[in-house]
Design an enzyme around this catalytic site. Structure first.
Site, PDB file in Angstrom:
ATOM      1  N   HIS A 166       1.552  -6.977   2.243  1.00  0.00           N
ATOM      2  CA  HIS A 166       2.819  -6.365   2.789  1.00  0.00           C
ATOM      3  C   HIS A 166       3.961  -7.271   2.117  1.00  0.00           C
ATOM      4  O   HIS A 166       5.065  -7.252   2.398  1.00  0.00           O
ATOM      5  CB  HIS A 166       3.163  -6.684   4.294  1.00  0.00           C
ATOM      6  CG  HIS A 166       1.774  -5.864   4.999  1.00  0.00           C
ATOM      7  ND1 HIS A 166       1.877  -4.516   4.881  1.00  0.00           N
ATOM      8  CD2 HIS A 166       0.951  -6.289   5.803  1.00  0.00           C
ATOM      9  CE1 HIS A 166       0.744  -4.169   5.655  1.00  0.00           C
ATOM     10  NE2 HIS A 166       0.373  -5.401   6.426  1.00  0.00           N
TER      11      HIS A 166
HETATM   12 ZN    ZN Z   1      -4.288  -5.480   8.048  1.00  0.00          ZN
END
Ligand code: ZN
Length: 280
Positions: free
Chosen positions: A99
């Site tokens: 992320h």
């Molecule tokens: Zn994850």
């Protein structure tokens, strides 16, 4: 965080690994990190100058140790990629911080280890094509954004459609699965996704994010894979790569089972499967 220590202990205890199978990774250097991240972001992380909203997005408080851990985690995936090119496979017992974007962290991810490793292998080993196979239950939005418009790194993510991140960024190939997807349906989609990924990218190296969070008793996943299903997933990915002679660097990525030992067991099985099937 506790799962990483337990994972190492579990692998040692299973009798298939010795102490000398494990290495402490070098920290990723500034020049390695800035192949995937902008220097301004790296500087703010290192100096502790992230603002409150940036720290909130990452999800844990800033400290010198957090910076060091993030560098080491990226360094471990980088080292695994180097090792994979000579031995067929290697793994980071942490990592999978998918992320993290070029200029910001998010969702417990500070630096994007797979992106840093892919860029390093392009620079050091002259690789022209790398594929990232992201089987964490959350979409690899940071990886997708870093490699958007870049044909040299193919990004494939198979994940829960309704999971974090809620604003997904298109990978080269995304498979969004509905809540409650079980073993057979998952593996059917994964097999097709893998074939398409390898067909389109013809990679010289794969980086496999073997998240344990598609597990049915995970607190942050919404899928319903069993441990046996996750073992079949690992076999499918690793056998497919091995059959084509594609070396693989593995990162653990997420795993938040109600009982931490379940996540640890799933991760340990991934490593044991790689050892059995991928050694060159
Ligand atoms: Zn994850």
């Amino acid at each position: 965080m506790g799962k990483y220590v337990r994972l190492r202990a579990r692998l040692l205890a299973c009798g298939e690994f010795g102490e000398d199978d494990f290495r402490v990774p070098e920290a990723a250097a500034d020049g390695e990190i800035t192949r995937a991240h902008c220097p301004g972001y790296l500087g703010r992380v290192v100096r502790g100058e992230l603002d409150a909203s940036e720290v909130r997005a990452i999800g844990f408080p800033w400290s010198d140790r957090m910076v060091e851990r993030s560098r080491r985690s990226a360094g471990a995936t980088l080292a695994a990629a180097r090792e994979a090119l000579t031995r067929g496979w290697s793994a980071n017992l942490a990592g999978g911080t998918h992320h993290a974007h070029r200029d910001r962290g998010e969702g417990f991810c500070v630096f994007n280890d797979a992106a840093i490793a892919a860029r390093a292998m392009q620079a050091e080993a002259g690789l022209q094509r790398v594929a990232i196979v992201d089987c964490d239950v959350h979409q690899g939005n940071g990886t997708a954004s870093i490699f958007a418009g870049d044909d040299s790194v193919f990004t494939f993510s198979i994940h829960g459609a309704r999971n974090f991140p809620f604003a997904k960024i298109a990978s080269d190939l995304d498979i969004d699965l509905p809540d409650g997807t079980g073993d057979d349906e998952y593996l059917w989609h994964l097999e097709r996704g893998l074939d398409e990924t390898l067909e389109r990218s013809r990679p010289q190296l794969a980086i496999y994010l073997a998240g344990a969070d598609p597990y049915e008793d995970d607190r942050l996943g919404r899928l319903k894979l069993t441990k046996a299903g996750l073992a079949r997933r690992d076999e499918l990915v690793l056998d497919t790569l091995a059959a084509r002679g594609i070396p693989v660097a593995i990162a653990m990525a997420g795993g938040y089972a109600r009982d931490i030992e379940d996540s640890v067991e799933i991760h340990a099985n991934t490593i044991r499967t790689a050892r059995a099937r991928c050694s060159a």
